[in-house]
Design a protein around this motif. Structure first.
Motif, mmCIF file in Angstrom:
data_model
loop_
_atom_site.group_PDB
_atom_site.id
_atom_site.type_symbol
_atom_site.label_atom_id
_atom_site.label_comp_id
_atom_site.label_asym_id
_atom_site.label_seq_id
_atom_site.Cartn_x
_atom_site.Cartn_y
_atom_site.Cartn_z
ATOM 1 N N ARG B 200 30.942 15.389 -10.529
ATOM 2 C CA ARG B 200 31.662 15.112 -11.783
ATOM 3 C C ARG B 200 32.983 14.389 -11.525
ATOM 4 O O ARG B 200 33.387 13.500 -12.285
ATOM 5 N N ASP B 204 34.149 10.808 -12.954
ATOM 6 C CA ASP B 204 35.349 10.656 -13.785
ATOM 7 C C ASP B 204 36.503 9.991 -13.028
ATOM 8 O O ASP B 204 37.596 9.826 -13.577
ATOM 9 N N GLY B 357 37.104 12.603 -21.421
ATOM 10 C CA GLY B 357 37.697 13.513 -20.455
ATOM 11 C C GLY B 357 39.035 14.042 -20.954
ATOM 12 O O GLY B 357 39.336 13.993 -22.151
ATOM 13 N N SER B 374 41.108 8.608 -22.311
ATOM 14 C CA SER B 374 40.627 9.234 -21.084
ATOM 15 C C SER B 374 39.547 8.348 -20.474
ATOM 16 O O SER B 374 39.082 7.392 -21.116
ATOM 17 N N HIS B 376 35.870 8.784 -18.615
ATOM 18 C CA HIS B 376 34.857 9.822 -18.425
ATOM 19 C C HIS B 376 33.501 9.173 -18.179
ATOM 20 O O HIS B 376 33.066 8.313 -18.952
ATOM 21 N N SER B 377 32.868 9.571 -17.101
ATOM 22 C CA SER B 377 31.558 9.012 -16.735
ATOM 23 C C SER B 377 31.632 7.487 -16.667
ATOM 24 O O SER B 377 30.689 6.793 -17.027
#
Lengths: 441, 441
Positions: B200, B204, B357, B374, B376-377
């Motif tokens: 993860r 991120d 995120g 944020s 995220h991924s």
């Protein structure tokens, strides 16, 4: 020049003139029968592949056995390429009528007393894929090695025949005059050996060029040609030509024959024709092929050409496509340019190819295994009673068209020997036998 | 290292980490407004193109203005690539509902008192193509520079978001555990900084890496990374890593933050995720994308990734596709993975991306123009009241997804400045304004 650069250079040479592989392939003769042990399955598998099973463009042996068996299916992952768009309409399904009897068809290999089956020949010739089409239907389709129905394979000098097909089309459509002097189409070639040759002589490879494709000679011109076409950075001290276009301008005339008198298989003619096409049509042979053929043929996948450092498609040997898509192209040629009632290419263009050239002119090149043949518009014409003609590339690549049998055979292969003389004995009689079998069904 | 090699190396660097173009682009600032004069039309035209309008991979400035404007549409002609097969079914037509009003939509650029139209922003941002889709229909489509509807364009770090999308899918399907330690998936990374990070944290980009992407620092790790990923031959004296895989194993830990505490935009995370994907799924991210998405999305053309010297797709920045095909991908994400009633990708994967995120973790990276966002991924999540999120790449590449407006905007561009900060002021408010316009129709 550093040793490392020597290696790289030889690597580039092998890429740029596929014929060059003759040299390395011949030295690797002893590995021919061991290829099963070091076949494509063992190479480039895993993330990452084991170091001793990794293939890089910068390897000096990437285009020699055993790496050859992987490389023929993966040129684009090694070097720059130009795409040949296949349009947005999707694939036109090839009618299937598989005939299990074809693999068992026997023939007598040239110079042998024993008979061999078509399936046995598949293995003997290190075939990666063979497709047989009869009356437009797929009657035999088999894959091995690195190839499957979805994978592109280098067709090597079969590329030249595609270039010739494009050239004949431009001639038939009046875009290119095959009786024009090359210098009148491409003034930059005026001072080269091509300058006073006719376009037709370039198409038939009867230009009188002081140019050697003898791969055993380190000073042969083919090496200079390969250097010119390499997409890799040149050595610091290199100041020679940096593209196919630049090299072609440096080719000098030979005085043994005049233009038109003798066939001589020289790859530079195909790239000169590529230039004539680009200059006449206003687009590269890759773009022309995409627009006029590849996007209208119901192909399954985009094709590609390898390119030189300025993006010029290698008209002498850079084309890559799937087995079935090459089959579609062969079928179009067999069908005199017609597909589903539409004239994709002019019939005259293909009729000109089929008619062939002068066998006496061809004979001067001394191909013992191809007596009575000719080379015309970059196709090999057998002049046999079936009117068979072929596109041929090193390591066994073939499109075999037998009009009398209404048959197309495509073979993509990775024979460890480059020259087709190595597989002709177990190929040419096999094609005829399958044609006869299909006609007799 | 010779001077020539220095040039080549810098060329390779620019290719391998598109972000690196910031350096050359910044020095070329003064050319930004002159790009019309030296635009793509002037480059690589003719057979051959004029020498002073020729672009080679070995040019040190091939990825800097003005050459940049041609190069973004021609990566495959310069370097090795891996294809992303689009299947044989043909293209699924995009519904058209063009709205002439969109080009006239006005917005206030960030920090400016004047208003600007969406059409004006197209030019200001050096756009090569912009596609706006609303309720799944094309409402705006415009091309310029090197791009047309049939041409592939590098999406640069938008590639990372595709890698993230693949990663989230594997997580949703149970193939990859995002709470696993990287070393438990890829033992070869055990001794690197990635070893004790969770999957993860790679996804991120909150791994604690002693790795600099500061292009103004000649000793920055990004240059070593680029060398490792170069498909060009290394210098004679080079004995460093020769692939992305090898480089990733050398990345060391930073001690300012622990894993998970701070976002840091580092391309190596995307390639580490690419490796996690390959190891988990048993196929490269290119092959996975072809099989699971590209061949099922009704795309118009085969896409491709640039690759390193062992054929590894550049998961951090190597993807190339047409504007419409990127639009199809954006629409699939907007539609939570569903196309024509079929769940092509799991909705949970996309829901995870959209949720974003921790903005506090993101804030530590100091993006002044993206307050409250944020990462995220590998997607940029705005956390605005439209739930908008984006894929972003250097020189202006963008997929902007506005779920509230049911809108996707794709921009492919060749902005002379690499960093998106250069165009955000004339982009982010523009996207919002078009979304508001479409909602109010």
């Amino acid at each position: 020049m550093s040793t490392r650069y020597g290696l790289l250079l030889s690597s580039a040479l092998l890429m740029l003139s596929p014929l060059a592989a003759a040299q390395s392939a011949d030295t690797a003769d002893t590995k021919a029968d061991a290829s099963a042990d070091a076949g494509p399955d063992g190479w480039m598998q895993g993330f990452p592949p084991p170091e001793n099973r990794t293939i890089r463009f910068t390897d000096d042996d990437y285009f020699a056995p055993p790496k050859l068996g992987w490389t023929v299916c993966h040129f684009r992952e090694l070097m720059p390429t130009a795409g040949v768009d296949n349009g947005t309409a999707g694939a036109r399904e090839l009618p299937q009528a598989l005939d299990d009897g074809i693999g068992d068809v026997t023939f007598q290999p040239t110079g042998s007393d024993d008979r061999m089956t078509f399936d046995e020949a598949f293995d003997v010739n290190h075939s990666d894929g063979v497709l047989v089409m009869h009356h437009g239907e797929v009657v035999y389709e088999r894959y091995a090695g690195c190839l499957d129905e979805n994978t592109l394979h280098g067709v090597m000098s079969v590329t030249k025949s595609i270039t010739g097909l494009v050239g004949e089309t431009l001639v038939a459509e009046g875009t290119l005059d095959d009786q024009a002097l090359v210098r009148d189409v491409i003034p930059e070639l005026a001072d080269s050996a091509f300058g006073d040759a006719r376009v037709r002589e370039v198409m038939d490879m009867t230009t009188a060029l002081d140019y050697s494709e003898d791969y055993s000679d380190p000073d042969a011109d083919v090496w200079t040609y390969a250097k010119a076409g390499s997409p890799l950075p040149p050595p610091d001290d290199y100041d020679g030509p940096r593209s196919y276009f630049e090299f072609l301008q440096t080719v000098e005339k030979d005085d043994q024959y005049a233009h038109g008198e003798a066939f001589g298989y020289r790859t530079v003619n195909a790239d000169a024709l590529g230039w004539l096409i680009a200059r006449s049509a206003g687009q590269s042979v890759a773009d022309w092929l995409a627009e006029r053929v590849w996007s209208r043929l119901g192909t399954e996948r985009e094709a590609f050409y390898t390119v030189d450092s300025i993006g010029t498609p290698f008209a002498g040997g850079g084309f890559n496509a799937t087995l079935r898509d090459v089959g579609r192209l062969g079928q179009l040629v067999l069908d005199r340019g017609e597909l589903d009632g539409e004239q994709v290419l002019p019939a005259e263009a293909i009729d000109s190819i089929r008619q062939g050239g002068d066998p006496d002119v061809f004979a001067k090149a001394g191909y013992d295994g191809l007596k009575g043949w000719s080379y015309h518009s970059m196709w090999w014409v057998s002049h046999d009673d079936h009117g068979a003609f072929a596109a041929r590339g090193v390591h066994g690549q073939t499109i075999w068209i037998d009009p009398e049998a209404d048959m197309v055979i495509v073979r993509l292969a990775s024979h460890p020997k480059a020259a087709n003389a190595a597989s002709d004995a177990t190929s040419l009689p096999a094609y005829r036998a399958v044609g006869d079998y299909l006609m007799a069904r």
